[in-house]
Structures are given as C-alpha cells and as structure tokens.
Design an enzyme around this catalytic site. Structure first.
Site, mmCIF file in Angstrom:
data_model
loop_
_atom_site.group_PDB
_atom_site.id
_atom_site.type_symbol
_atom_site.label_atom_id
_atom_site.label_comp_id
_atom_site.label_asym_id
_atom_site.label_seq_id
_atom_site.Cartn_x
_atom_site.Cartn_y
_atom_site.Cartn_z
ATOM 1 N N ILE A 98 0.890 -1.288 -0.222
ATOM 2 C CA ILE A 98 0.162 -0.044 0.009
ATOM 3 C C ILE A 98 0.778 1.303 -0.030
ATOM 4 O O ILE A 98 2.204 1.246 0.512
ATOM 5 C CB ILE A 98 -0.975 0.016 1.115
ATOM 6 C CG1 ILE A 98 -0.199 0.022 2.412
ATOM 7 C CG2 ILE A 98 -2.149 -1.131 1.012
ATOM 8 C CD1 ILE A 98 -1.114 0.071 3.665
ATOM 9 N N SER A 99 0.386 2.357 -0.530
ATOM 10 C CA SER A 99 1.175 3.587 -0.736
ATOM 11 C C SER A 99 1.382 4.213 0.537
ATOM 12 O O SER A 99 2.593 4.787 0.821
ATOM 13 C CB SER A 99 0.779 4.654 -1.898
ATOM 14 O OG SER A 99 0.787 3.684 -3.026
#
Length: 193
Positions: free
Chosen positions: A8-9
């Site tokens: 996930i960013s």
C-alpha cells in the site's frame, strides 16, 4: 512455503482489497511505500527475495510489485530464475506451469506493467498541471525548493490541526476540518505525539 506480498502507498490505505480471502497457509509480507520504489529496495520486498524457503508468491495485482516496467520485469526474472511461482490473483494466472515459464503470463504482465507505469506518469503530470494552475492563481503555498523548515515553524502554520488532533479527531476528519492534506496531518501528528 507460500507467501503473499501486499503493498500500500500510505499507512491510512486499507489492506482489505488485497486480503479479500483469508490466507492461513501464506506468510504475509506487507510494504507501505510508493510503487515507484524498486522491489529489491523495499523492506519486505528485500525480505521476500532473501527468503529461501518461499516457492510460491501471490499478489492481488501486478502493480503491487511496482509501477516501473523494468523493475517489475527484473523482479519476475528473479522469481523465474529461482523457480518461484508468482500468482496474480486478479488475472488468475501463474508465472510457471509445470516448472516452465508461462509465455502468456509474461505477455499479459508486460502489458499491465506498462499500463501501470503510464498511470503513474499521468498522475504526476496532472499534479504538475495542478501546481502550475495554483501558481498562476497565486494560491500555491509550496516551500522553496532546497529550503529547510524547522519543526517549530512547520507546527506554527497548523494550529487547527494540532487542536483537532489533541481533541482526538481522526486523521481524515482533522484533514477535512482543517482543509489540509492527510500527509500534513500525519506529519503534524508525528511531531507532536
């Protein structure tokens, strides 16, 4: 041994999309980083590459491995060279079939990796256009490139954020109420708590 790689960013993003099904027989490797960071430079990516017992890796989508075509292809080649099967869930295909490279997998993944790279470039272009428009309207408040700001100066610009965080508001609510980005709220929180 099986593994599942998740990326996930940002910490506030939801992992649930990548964990729709329970995977009790898989060891989880979760990175919180930009897709532009090469796989071998990520904390959990590096761990996964060095885990000699892993023979099967699942990812939700190919863009979880990265947003750079060359990096994705390099990672896939490493998996192939080490006889590690990669399964891309949203495609339902595996990189190796009967211990041989799957040519259909390589073709599809190359196309999707290219699209993923183009999406990132498009996003960055939109960001640059937005900044240019804000500058033209006199609304851009970005820091001068190369300058440094002390923590005290930074915090002095966000008294409302501090107020809402101390009241116990969530990060997203604080960002909305203060009309600042979520990243700003996270930075303020890291400095005051």
């Amino acid at each position: 041994m099986k593994a599942r790689y998740i990326r996930i960013s940002t910490p506030d993003q939801n992992l649930e999309r990548q964990l729709v099904k329970k995977h009790p027989d898989e060891k989880l490797y979760i990175d919180v980083c930009s897709g532009s960071i090469p796989f071998e430079e990520r904390t959990k990516g590096k761990e996964l590459l060095n885990a000699k017992e892993i023979t099967y890796i699942s990812v939700h989508a190919i863009d979880r491995l990265g947003r750079n075509l060359l990096d994705i292809l390099t990672t896939l080649q490493y998996f192939d060279d080490n006889h590690i099967i990669l399964k891309v869930d949203n495609l339902g295909i595996e990189s190796l079939v009967n211990k041989k490279s799957n040519p259909a997998f390589k073709l599809i993944v190359s196309v999707l990796a290219n699209i993923s790279e183009m999406e990132r470039e498009t996003m960055l272009e939109r960001q640059r256009e937005g900044i240019a428009i804000a500058i033209a309207k006199g609304k851009y408040k970005g820091r001068v490139r190369g300058s440094k700001e002390s923590d005290e100066d930074f915090l002095s610009r966000y008294p409302e954020v501090i107020k809402y965080l101390k009241k116990g508001s969530s990060l997203r609510d604080t960002a909305k109420l203060s009309e600042v980005s979520l990243g700003t709220v996270q930075k303020v929180k890291a400095l005051i708590f």
